[in-house]
Design a protein around this motif. Structure first.
Motif, PDB file in Angstrom:
ATOM      1  N   GLU A 282       8.808  33.706 -29.941  1.00  0.00           N
ATOM      2  CA  GLU A 282       9.634  34.594 -30.768  1.00  0.00           C
ATOM      3  C   GLU A 282       9.983  33.925 -32.096  1.00  0.00           C
ATOM      4  O   GLU A 282       9.909  34.546 -33.155  1.00  0.00           O
ATOM      5  CB  GLU A 282      10.916  34.978 -30.023  1.00  0.00           C
ATOM      6  CG  GLU A 282      11.783  35.971 -30.798  1.00  0.00           C
ATOM      7  CD  GLU A 282      13.028  36.389 -30.030  1.00  0.00           C
ATOM      8  OE1 GLU A 282      13.870  37.094 -30.619  1.00  0.00           O
ATOM      9  OE2 GLU A 282      13.168  35.999 -28.861  1.00  0.00           O
ATOM     10  N   ARG A 283      10.362  32.646 -32.029  1.00  0.00           N
ATOM     11  CA  ARG A 283      10.681  31.899 -33.259  1.00  0.00           C
ATOM     12  C   ARG A 283       9.433  31.749 -34.126  1.00  0.00           C
ATOM     13  O   ARG A 283       9.477  31.981 -35.338  1.00  0.00           O
ATOM     14  CB  ARG A 283      11.244  30.529 -32.871  1.00  0.00           C
ATOM     15  CG  ARG A 283      11.515  29.584 -34.037  1.00  0.00           C
ATOM     16  CD  ARG A 283      12.010  28.237 -33.509  1.00  0.00           C
ATOM     17  NE  ARG A 283      12.039  27.203 -34.529  1.00  0.00           N
ATOM     18  CZ  ARG A 283      13.085  26.933 -35.306  1.00  0.00           C
ATOM     19  NH1 ARG A 283      14.199  27.641 -35.191  1.00  0.00           N
ATOM     20  NH2 ARG A 283      13.030  25.964 -36.204  1.00  0.00           N
ATOM     21  N   ARG A 284       8.303  31.356 -33.514  1.00  0.00           N
ATOM     22  CA  ARG A 284       7.067  31.156 -34.268  1.00  0.00           C
ATOM     23  C   ARG A 284       6.605  32.441 -34.958  1.00  0.00           C
ATOM     24  O   ARG A 284       6.269  32.445 -36.142  1.00  0.00           O
ATOM     25  CB  ARG A 284       5.969  30.639 -33.344  1.00  0.00           C
ATOM     26  CG  ARG A 284       4.543  30.937 -33.825  1.00  0.00           C
ATOM     27  CD  ARG A 284       4.142  30.129 -35.050  1.00  0.00           C
ATOM     28  NE  ARG A 284       3.912  28.779 -34.623  1.00  0.00           N
ATOM     29  CZ  ARG A 284       2.823  28.388 -33.944  1.00  0.00           C
ATOM     30  NH1 ARG A 284       1.873  29.267 -33.652  1.00  0.00           N
ATOM     31  NH2 ARG A 284       2.682  27.152 -33.580  1.00  0.00           N
TER      32      ARG A 284
ATOM     33  N   THR B 106       1.693  28.399 -40.562  1.00  0.00           N
ATOM     34  CA  THR B 106       1.081  29.336 -39.615  1.00  0.00           C
ATOM     35  C   THR B 106       1.236  30.761 -40.150  1.00  0.00           C
ATOM     36  O   THR B 106       2.269  31.107 -40.721  1.00  0.00           O
ATOM     37  CB  THR B 106       1.739  29.228 -38.231  1.00  0.00           C
ATOM     38  OG1 THR B 106       3.147  29.472 -38.350  1.00  0.00           O
ATOM     39  CG2 THR B 106       1.537  27.845 -37.647  1.00  0.00           C
ATOM     40  N   HIS B 107       0.196  31.574 -39.951  1.00  0.00           N
ATOM     41  CA  HIS B 107       0.180  32.917 -40.544  1.00  0.00           C
ATOM     42  C   HIS B 107      -0.402  33.938 -39.568  1.00  0.00           C
ATOM     43  O   HIS B 107      -1.136  33.587 -38.638  1.00  0.00           O
ATOM     44  CB  HIS B 107      -0.656  32.917 -41.831  1.00  0.00           C
ATOM     45  CG  HIS B 107      -0.013  32.159 -42.948  1.00  0.00           C
ATOM     46  ND1 HIS B 107       0.813  32.734 -43.865  1.00  0.00           N
ATOM     47  CD2 HIS B 107      -0.081  30.833 -43.276  1.00  0.00           C
ATOM     48  CE1 HIS B 107       1.236  31.815 -44.728  1.00  0.00           C
ATOM     49  NE2 HIS B 107       0.702  30.652 -44.386  1.00  0.00           N
ATOM     50  N   ILE B 108      -0.038  35.194 -39.824  1.00  0.00           N
ATOM     51  CA  ILE B 108      -0.615  36.291 -39.049  1.00  0.00           C
ATOM     52  C   ILE B 108      -2.088  36.462 -39.431  1.00  0.00           C
ATOM     53  O   ILE B 108      -2.529  35.989 -40.480  1.00  0.00           O
ATOM     54  CB  ILE B 108       0.188  37.597 -39.263  1.00  0.00           C
ATOM     55  CG1 ILE B 108       0.510  37.828 -40.753  1.00  0.00           C
ATOM     56  CG2 ILE B 108       1.497  37.542 -38.524  1.00  0.00           C
ATOM     57  CD1 ILE B 108      -0.374  38.718 -41.458  1.00  0.00           C
ATOM     58  N   SER B 109      -2.883  37.125 -38.582  1.00  0.00           N
ATOM     59  CA  SER B 109      -4.320  37.271 -38.830  1.00  0.00           C
ATOM     60  C   SER B 109      -4.662  38.577 -39.532  1.00  0.00           C
ATOM     61  O   SER B 109      -5.804  38.770 -39.954  1.00  0.00           O
ATOM     62  CB  SER B 109      -5.086  37.189 -37.505  1.00  0.00           C
ATOM     63  OG  SER B 109      -4.670  38.226 -36.632  1.00  0.00           O
ATOM     64  N   ASN B 110      -3.681  39.475 -39.659  1.00  0.00           N
ATOM     65  CA  ASN B 110      -3.898  40.748 -40.336  1.00  0.00           C
ATOM     66  C   ASN B 110      -2.567  41.232 -40.884  1.00  0.00           C
ATOM     67  O   ASN B 110      -1.531  41.090 -40.214  1.00  0.00           O
ATOM     68  CB  ASN B 110      -4.471  41.777 -39.352  1.00  0.00           C
ATOM     69  CG  ASN B 110      -4.978  43.024 -40.051  1.00  0.00           C
ATOM     70  OD1 ASN B 110      -4.200  43.829 -40.550  1.00  0.00           O
ATOM     71  ND2 ASN B 110      -6.294  43.202 -40.078  1.00  0.00           N
ATOM     72  N   LEU B 111      -2.557  41.765 -42.085  1.00  0.00           N
ATOM     73  CA  LEU B 111      -1.298  42.208 -42.702  1.00  0.00           C
ATOM     74  C   LEU B 111      -0.582  43.262 -41.867  1.00  0.00           C
ATOM     75  O   LEU B 111       0.635  43.407 -41.968  1.00  0.00           O
ATOM     76  CB  LEU B 111      -1.542  42.751 -44.116  1.00  0.00           C
ATOM     77  CG  LEU B 111      -1.918  41.738 -45.201  1.00  0.00           C
ATOM     78  CD1 LEU B 111      -1.935  42.422 -46.572  1.00  0.00           C
ATOM     79  CD2 LEU B 111      -0.968  40.549 -45.222  1.00  0.00           C
TER      80      LEU B 111
ATOM     81  N   HIS C 194       9.872  25.269 -32.024  1.00  0.00           N
ATOM     82  CA  HIS C 194      10.548  24.758 -30.841  1.00  0.00           C
ATOM     83  C   HIS C 194       9.702  25.099 -29.624  1.00  0.00           C
ATOM     84  O   HIS C 194       8.847  25.983 -29.688  1.00  0.00           O
ATOM     85  CB  HIS C 194      11.944  25.372 -30.697  1.00  0.00           C
ATOM     86  CG  HIS C 194      12.920  24.909 -31.730  1.00  0.00           C
ATOM     87  ND1 HIS C 194      14.171  25.451 -31.894  1.00  0.00           N
ATOM     88  CD2 HIS C 194      12.815  23.936 -32.678  1.00  0.00           C
ATOM     89  CE1 HIS C 194      14.794  24.839 -32.881  1.00  0.00           C
ATOM     90  NE2 HIS C 194      13.995  23.921 -33.375  1.00  0.00           N
ATOM     91  N   GLY C 195       9.945  24.401 -28.536  1.00  0.00           N
ATOM     92  CA  GLY C 195       9.189  24.694 -27.330  1.00  0.00           C
ATOM     93  C   GLY C 195       9.450  23.663 -26.257  1.00  0.00           C
ATOM     94  O   GLY C 195      10.486  22.998 -26.250  1.00  0.00           O
TER      95      GLY C 195
ATOM     96  N   GLN D 221       5.576  35.891 -39.723  1.00  0.00           N
ATOM     97  CA  GLN D 221       5.798  37.128 -40.477  1.00  0.00           C
ATOM     98  C   GLN D 221       6.455  36.855 -41.828  1.00  0.00           C
ATOM     99  O   GLN D 221       6.036  37.398 -42.857  1.00  0.00           O
ATOM    100  CB  GLN D 221       6.656  38.094 -39.660  1.00  0.00           C
ATOM    101  CG  GLN D 221       5.924  38.724 -38.486  1.00  0.00           C
ATOM    102  CD  GLN D 221       6.772  39.780 -37.781  1.00  0.00           C
ATOM    103  OE1 GLN D 221       7.952  39.588 -37.534  1.00  0.00           O
ATOM    104  NE2 GLN D 221       6.159  40.904 -37.463  1.00  0.00           N
ATOM    105  N   GLN D 222       7.476  36.005 -41.827  1.00  0.00           N
ATOM    106  CA  GLN D 222       8.161  35.714 -43.093  1.00  0.00           C
ATOM    107  C   GLN D 222       7.235  34.959 -44.053  1.00  0.00           C
ATOM    108  O   GLN D 222       7.218  35.245 -45.266  1.00  0.00           O
ATOM    109  CB  GLN D 222       9.437  34.896 -42.852  1.00  0.00           C
ATOM    110  CG  GLN D 222      10.397  35.441 -41.804  1.00  0.00           C
ATOM    111  CD  GLN D 222      10.616  36.929 -41.876  1.00  0.00           C
ATOM    112  OE1 GLN D 222      10.953  37.480 -42.928  1.00  0.00           O
ATOM    113  NE2 GLN D 222      10.440  37.603 -40.743  1.00  0.00           N
TER     114      GLN D 222
END
Length: 412
Positions: free
Chosen positions: A99-101, A211-216, A60-61, A106-107
């Motif tokens: 916040e939503r993204r 979409t993903h995080i860049s580091n665990l 959303h945005g 993370q999930q």
């Protein structure tokens, strides 16, 4: 084609231009009711708003100051649904609901990590997953997961988080031999462009559009809440990642403090205190039922002993049930008396029973049902059901008395 949101998952604002804007409708559910919104489908030159895919919900945005309510993928394009039109060719600033993204990142990355380790440690393959609003679920191809396996898996995923393992994105052509070595459940029919690979260094390489995080380490922590029986002899593994764990802990602590106040015991004694309360409630319910039964018998006997009793007996009580009413009717000779009983709120919903001579009850039952705005049925001299409103109870009583008075006069 990769969108800007896939090239840089951490970008929160982006300047681009409007390619097209067409009238459209969006069907959605609000508070359990389906509604159709009229608006516009907008395509941009590029976007930082992720269209749903790979098990991940859309972003959303805002486009300028216009809220984006939905983003979907159509082939190689992302389509943004908005309520107000945008001018084709104009330059616009896109702002992301971060916040939503970040929650979705993370999930989603958490799912990749859990899936990889569940396979490596236990041999359990992931067949599907769901990113829910409050918790996420991974469907594992196994009939059960032992508690010891669950504990070991949780320890392993959090150990990888503490190890600061990098997560990178690779783009491969569809005919690259390396694609064959990547974990995947297949490409969508309308896929276009290079293959996108999410690589958790030394742990997993998975084909994914999300979409993903860049580091665990950005996952913070993962909590495996437990398992549930799934479909077709599979198991659903329920988990929380990152900020959801913090929110879960905060909510659990708030609930704990409320229970301390209500139960007047410490957290360790809550289960025992609730168990005692449940046993006390069951005993009270049993005692109350016994008293209601005794009361029903006394009410019927009082009527039978009244020398001035008429042809109609009407009685209402706030507390009671169908058994309470049937006991009263059984104690009264309904071959001679028309019995009308109700239980529930005087002006609200409740239960009713009409008992008496079979022919009379069959004739009057539907009319009583209509006056009480209820649902019910009858046979063998009993007509009972649920009343949406007992507000007209007195009118029903007057109707029955007048009918019986008139009917008796005709017979004489």
């Amino acid at each position: 084609m990769a969108f800007q949101c896939q090239r840089d998952c951490y970008m929160k604002e982006f300047v681009t231009s409007v390619v097209s804007c067409c009238p459209a409708e969006l069907k959605q559910e609000v508070n359990g009711k389906k509604e159709t919104l009229k608006g516009f489908n907008v395509q941009l030159q590029d976007t930082i708003l992720f269209p749903e895919g790979g098990g991940q919900p859309d972003d959303h945005g805002l486009i300028g100051d216009v809220p984006v309510l939905r983003v979907t993928r159509q082939g190689a394009e992302a389509v943004h649904f908005v309520r107000s039109p945008l001018e084709v060719g104009q330059e616009v600033q896109v702002k992301l609901d971060w916040e939503r993204r970040f929650d979705h990142m993370q999930q989603h990355s958490g799912q990749h990590l859990i899936t990889a380790l569940a396979d490596a440690m236990c041999g359990y393959k992931t067949t599907s997953w769901e990113l829910g609003r409050q918790r996420s679920t991974i469907e594992l191809d196994t009939p059960c997961v032992k508690p010891s396996q669950l504990q070991a898996l949780e320890e392993a995923v959090n150990e990888k988080i503490r190890a600061h393992v990098p997560v990178t994105v690779q783009l491969l052509s569809i005919d690259d031999p390396a694609v064959e070595k990547v974990r995947s459940r297949g490409l969508p029919d309308d896929h276009a462009g290079p293959i996108r690979i999410i690589d958790i260094e030394g742990i997993d390489a998975n084909m994914c559009c999300g979409t993903h995080i860049s580091n665990l380490s950005h996952l913070q922590v993962i909590k495996l809440l437990g398992t549930e029986k799934g479909k077709k002899n599979k198991t659903n593994l329920i988990f929380l990642a990152g900020n959801r764990v913090l929110k879960y802990a905060e909510k659990s602590y708030s609930t704990e403090r409320s229970l301390v106040s209500l139960l007047k015991t410490g957290p360790d004694d809550h289960v025992e205190a609730v168990d005692k309360l449940q046993k006390s409630v069951k005993l009270l319910q049993k005692t109350n039922l016994s008293l209601l039964r005794d009361m029903a018998v006394l009410i019927a006997q009082s009527f039978k002993n009244d020398p001035q009793r008429g042809k109609v007996f009407s009685f209402h009580k706030k507390e009671g049930d169908n058994e309470f009413m049937n006991i009263i009717a059984n104690e009264i000779n309904t071959e001679e008396t028309l019995v009308f009983l109700t239980v529930g709120e005087e002006k609200g919903p409740g239960l009713f029973l009409l008992a008496g001579p079979s022919g009379l009850v069959a004739q009057l039952g539907p009319r009583v049902l209509e006056m009480l705005q209820g649902k019910g049925a009858g046979k063998n001299g009993r007509f009972q059901g649920k009343a949406n409103s007992l507000a007209q109870r007195e009118e029903v009583q007057a109707f029955l008395q007048e009918y019986c008075k008139h009917h008796t006069s005709e017979e004489e």
